[in-house]
Design a protein around this motif. Structure first.
Motif, PDB file in Angstrom:
ATOM      1  N   ARG A  69       0.516  -1.279   0.041  1.00 41.40           N
ATOM      2  CA  ARG A  69       0.267  -0.128  -0.022  1.00 41.40           C
ATOM      3  C   ARG A  69       0.527   1.415   0.057  1.00 41.40           C
ATOM      4  N   ARG A  72       2.678   1.464  -3.136  1.00 40.08           N
ATOM      5  CA  ARG A  72       1.492   1.902  -4.135  1.00 40.08           C
ATOM      6  C   ARG A  72       1.308   3.351  -4.118  1.00 40.08           C
ATOM      7  N   ARG A 138      -0.769  -6.624 -10.017  1.00 39.08           N
ATOM      8  CA  ARG A 138      -2.107  -5.837  -9.311  1.00 39.08           C
ATOM      9  C   ARG A 138      -2.683  -4.367  -9.290  1.00 39.08           C
ATOM     10  N   ASN A 141      -4.979  -4.746 -12.670  1.00 40.96           N
ATOM     11  CA  ASN A 141      -5.868  -5.400 -12.574  1.00 40.96           C
ATOM     12  C   ASN A 141      -6.926  -4.003 -11.011  1.00 40.96           C
ATOM     13  N   GLU A 142      -6.058  -3.790 -10.809  1.00 48.74           N
ATOM     14  CA  GLU A 142      -7.362  -2.238  -9.483  1.00 48.74           C
ATOM     15  C   GLU A 142      -7.298  -1.037 -10.554  1.00 48.74           C
ATOM     16  N   ASN A 143      -6.572  -0.502 -11.199  1.00 48.64           N
ATOM     17  CA  ASN A 143      -7.044  -0.009 -12.541  1.00 48.64           C
ATOM     18  C   ASN A 143      -8.047  -0.633 -13.072  1.00 48.64           C
TER      19      ASN A 143
END
Length: 171
Positions: A69, A72, A138, A141-143
């Motif tokens: 986190r 990111r 990851r 995929n989140e975006n």
């Protein structure tokens, strides 16, 4: 992971993208400006966002998730800053005439720019992939989930550009 281990991993990751910060430590107290802070010494931590004296969110995470986190957030801020630095503003011709009489008039108010979320999103994925392939996947995929909910506009699709991240060691 203990707090010291998470901070050591963050410092190592920042060094891998040519942003060494030997003094990097996580905020342990709220700033009151929306910057996340951490409570706990591990192996579990509370990641808290406090804004204006009011707690907005609190999540309990293990050290590995906390590391992800924080990285990111740090890499997203870098990607967004680089996108902003490369943005070009196009102003209407009449504003050129006004600026002759009034330098700086209407700067940042009138005109269009080539902003595209996809530009900083791509840079963010590339930065995170440089740190760890699974981090990049990851973030990707989140975006993708975000873009399914809030698709790019036609202008954003037209304005997409690939940012030069070589100063971060990214091809």
């Amino acid at each position: 992971m203990r707090l010291e281990e998470v901070e050591r991993e963050i410092r190592a990751a920042l060094a891998r993208i040519n942003r060494p910060d030997p003094g990097y430590v996580l905020d342990l107290q709220p700033r009151g400006d929306g910057t996340p802070h951490v409570e706990g010494q591990g192996p579990f931590f509370d990641l808290v966002v406090d804004d204006g004296g009011a707690e907005r969110t609190r999540e309990t995470l293990d050290g590995h998730e906390l590391l992800y986190r924080v990285l990111r957030r740090e890499t997203r801020l870098i990607a967004m800053r680089i996108e902003r630095e490369t943005r070009r503003v196009q102003v209407p011709g009449w504003l050129v005439m006004v600026r002759r009489w009034w330098p700086g008039a209407l700067d940042g108010i009138v005109g269009t720019d080539d902003y595209a979320r996809s530009t900083w999103i791509d840079a963010h994925v590339r930065l995170m992939s440089h740190l760890r392939q699974d981090y990049g996947a990851r973030v990707h995929n989140e975006n993708d989930a975000l873009l399914r909910r809030f698709p790019l506009t036609a202008a954003e699709r037209r304005n997409h550009r690939k940012l030069d991240l070589s100063r971060f060691g990214v091809r």
